[in-house]
Motif scaffolding. Sequence first.
Motif, PDB file in Angstrom:
ATOM      1  N   UNK A   1       0.849  -1.189   0.000  1.00  0.00           N
ATOM      2  CA  UNK A   1       0.000   0.000   0.000  1.00  0.00           C
ATOM      3  C   UNK A   1       0.889   1.245   0.000  1.00  0.00           C
ATOM      4  N   UNK A   2       0.554   2.187  -0.848  1.00  0.00           N
ATOM      5  CA  UNK A   2       1.325   3.418  -0.987  1.00  0.00           C
ATOM      6  C   UNK A   2       0.806   4.470  -0.004  1.00  0.00           C
ATOM      7  N   UNK A   3       1.721   5.037   0.775  1.00  0.00           N
ATOM      8  CA  UNK A   3       1.391   6.151   1.654  1.00  0.00           C
ATOM      9  C   UNK A   3       2.363   7.278   1.346  1.00  0.00           C
ATOM     10  N   UNK A   4       1.819   8.467   1.202  1.00  0.00           N
ATOM     11  CA  UNK A   4       2.642   9.632   0.900  1.00  0.00           C
ATOM     12  C   UNK A   4       2.894  10.439   2.162  1.00  0.00           C
ATOM     13  N   UNK A   5       4.103  10.957   2.280  1.00  0.00           N
ATOM     14  CA  UNK A   5       4.512  11.726   3.446  1.00  0.00           C
ATOM     15  C   UNK A   5       4.117  13.192   3.249  1.00  0.00           C
ATOM     16  N   UNK A   6       3.652  13.825   4.305  1.00  0.00           N
ATOM     17  CA  UNK A   6       3.293  15.242   4.282  1.00  0.00           C
ATOM     18  C   UNK A   6       4.557  16.063   4.532  1.00  0.00           C
ATOM     19  N   UNK A   7       5.113  16.648   3.472  1.00  0.00           N
ATOM     20  CA  UNK A   7       6.350  17.422   3.573  1.00  0.00           C
ATOM     21  C   UNK A   7       6.170  18.660   4.451  1.00  0.00           C
ATOM     22  N   UNK A   8       4.982  19.254   4.446  1.00  0.00           N
ATOM     23  CA  UNK A   8       4.730  20.436   5.265  1.00  0.00           C
ATOM     24  C   UNK A   8       4.792  20.093   6.756  1.00  0.00           C
ATOM     25  N   UNK A   9       4.222  18.966   7.145  1.00  0.00           N
ATOM     26  CA  UNK A   9       4.298  18.538   8.539  1.00  0.00           C
ATOM     27  C   UNK A   9       5.731  18.218   8.946  1.00  0.00           C
ATOM     28  N   UNK A  10       6.480  17.583   8.056  1.00  0.00           N
ATOM     29  CA  UNK A  10       7.877  17.258   8.353  1.00  0.00           C
ATOM     30  C   UNK A  10       8.688  18.544   8.570  1.00  0.00           C
ATOM     31  N   UNK A  11       8.440  19.557   7.746  1.00  0.00           N
ATOM     32  CA  UNK A  11       9.168  20.825   7.879  1.00  0.00           C
ATOM     33  C   UNK A  11       8.828  21.516   9.200  1.00  0.00           C
ATOM     34  N   UNK A  12       7.571  21.404   9.648  1.00  0.00           N
ATOM     35  CA  UNK A  12       7.184  21.993  10.930  1.00  0.00           C
ATOM     36  C   UNK A  12       7.777  21.218  12.100  1.00  0.00           C
ATOM     37  N   UNK A  33       5.613  20.531 -14.719  1.00  0.00           N
ATOM     38  CA  UNK A  33       6.666  20.645 -13.705  1.00  0.00           C
ATOM     39  C   UNK A  33       6.981  19.261 -13.136  1.00  0.00           C
ATOM     40  N   UNK A  34       8.186  19.109 -12.646  1.00  0.00           N
ATOM     41  CA  UNK A  34       8.576  17.903 -11.918  1.00  0.00           C
ATOM     42  C   UNK A  34       8.628  18.250 -10.439  1.00  0.00           C
ATOM     43  N   UNK A  35       8.047  17.382  -9.628  1.00  0.00           N
ATOM     44  CA  UNK A  35       8.041  17.579  -8.184  1.00  0.00           C
ATOM     45  C   UNK A  35       8.534  16.307  -7.517  1.00  0.00           C
ATOM     46  N   UNK A  36       9.091  16.477  -6.322  1.00  0.00           N
ATOM     47  CA  UNK A  36       9.579  15.324  -5.569  1.00  0.00           C
ATOM     48  C   UNK A  36       8.608  15.030  -4.438  1.00  0.00           C
ATOM     49  N   UNK A  37       8.219  13.754  -4.317  1.00  0.00           N
ATOM     50  CA  UNK A  37       7.367  13.300  -3.222  1.00  0.00           C
ATOM     51  C   UNK A  37       8.060  12.143  -2.522  1.00  0.00           C
ATOM     52  N   UNK A  38       7.620  11.817  -1.315  1.00  0.00           N
ATOM     53  CA  UNK A  38       8.192  10.702  -0.567  1.00  0.00           C
ATOM     54  C   UNK A  38       7.112   9.632  -0.386  1.00  0.00           C
ATOM     55  N   UNK A  39       7.482   8.391  -0.717  1.00  0.00           N
ATOM     56  CA  UNK A  39       6.559   7.264  -0.648  1.00  0.00           C
ATOM     57  C   UNK A  39       6.939   6.361   0.519  1.00  0.00           C
ATOM     58  N   UNK A  40       5.950   6.054   1.354  1.00  0.00           N
ATOM     59  CA  UNK A  40       6.114   5.121   2.476  1.00  0.00           C
ATOM     60  C   UNK A  40       7.256   5.501   3.414  1.00  0.00           C
ATOM     61  N   UNK A  81      -0.644  18.879  -2.754  1.00  0.00           N
ATOM     62  CA  UNK A  81       0.443  19.860  -2.705  1.00  0.00           C
ATOM     63  C   UNK A  81       1.298  19.681  -1.459  1.00  0.00           C
ATOM     64  N   UNK A  82       0.687  19.315  -0.331  1.00  0.00           N
ATOM     65  CA  UNK A  82       1.464  19.159   0.900  1.00  0.00           C
ATOM     66  C   UNK A  82       2.423  17.968   0.865  1.00  0.00           C
ATOM     67  N   UNK A  83       2.294  17.093  -0.131  1.00  0.00           N
ATOM     68  CA  UNK A  83       3.210  15.966  -0.281  1.00  0.00           C
ATOM     69  C   UNK A  83       4.486  16.349  -1.026  1.00  0.00           C
ATOM     70  N   UNK A  84       4.547  17.552  -1.567  1.00  0.00           N
ATOM     71  CA  UNK A  84       5.686  17.960  -2.403  1.00  0.00           C
ATOM     72  C   UNK A  84       6.869  18.402  -1.548  1.00  0.00           C
ATOM     73  N   UNK A  85       8.009  17.767  -1.788  1.00  0.00           N
ATOM     74  CA  UNK A  85       9.269  18.072  -1.094  1.00  0.00           C
ATOM     75  C   UNK A  85      10.119  19.077  -1.868  1.00  0.00           C
ATOM     76  N   UNK A  86      10.040  19.037  -3.191  1.00  0.00           N
ATOM     77  CA  UNK A  86      10.885  19.881  -4.018  1.00  0.00           C
ATOM     78  C   UNK A  86      10.175  20.110  -5.343  1.00  0.00           C
ATOM     79  N   UNK A  87      10.526  21.199  -6.021  1.00  0.00           N
ATOM     80  CA  UNK A  87       9.920  21.544  -7.307  1.00  0.00           C
ATOM     81  C   UNK A  87      11.032  21.834  -8.295  1.00  0.00           C
TER      82      UNK A  87
END
Length: 89
Positions: A1-12, A33-40, A81-87
């Motif tokens: 199962x795929x779960x995406x990390x909330x980059x905004x919460x991690x930054x806080x 655009x290319x964006x970076x997300x984190x999986x699991x 959008x909150x899953x995006x780590x980089x743009x």
Amino acid sequence: MIQLVDAQQMAKAYPKTFSAPDMKDLDAVKVGDSVKICVNNKERLWVQVTEILGSNLKGTIDNSPIVIDDISYGDVINFKKENIYDIFN
């Protein structure tokens, strides 16, 4: 199962060691655009944005995952959008 990390919460939670794009930059993301997300919480992947509906986005995975077996290059993934780590545009 795929779960995406909330980059905004991690930054806080870890402001001294972790950063994420601000809302101004996230709101400027456009199709193509290319964006970076984190999986699991294991692997970060580049995704090329193909559709935007408010804060919901859709894109295709733009690199080959090494750790995650559930997805592969070219797969379509839905994220927010909150899953995006980089743009990269």
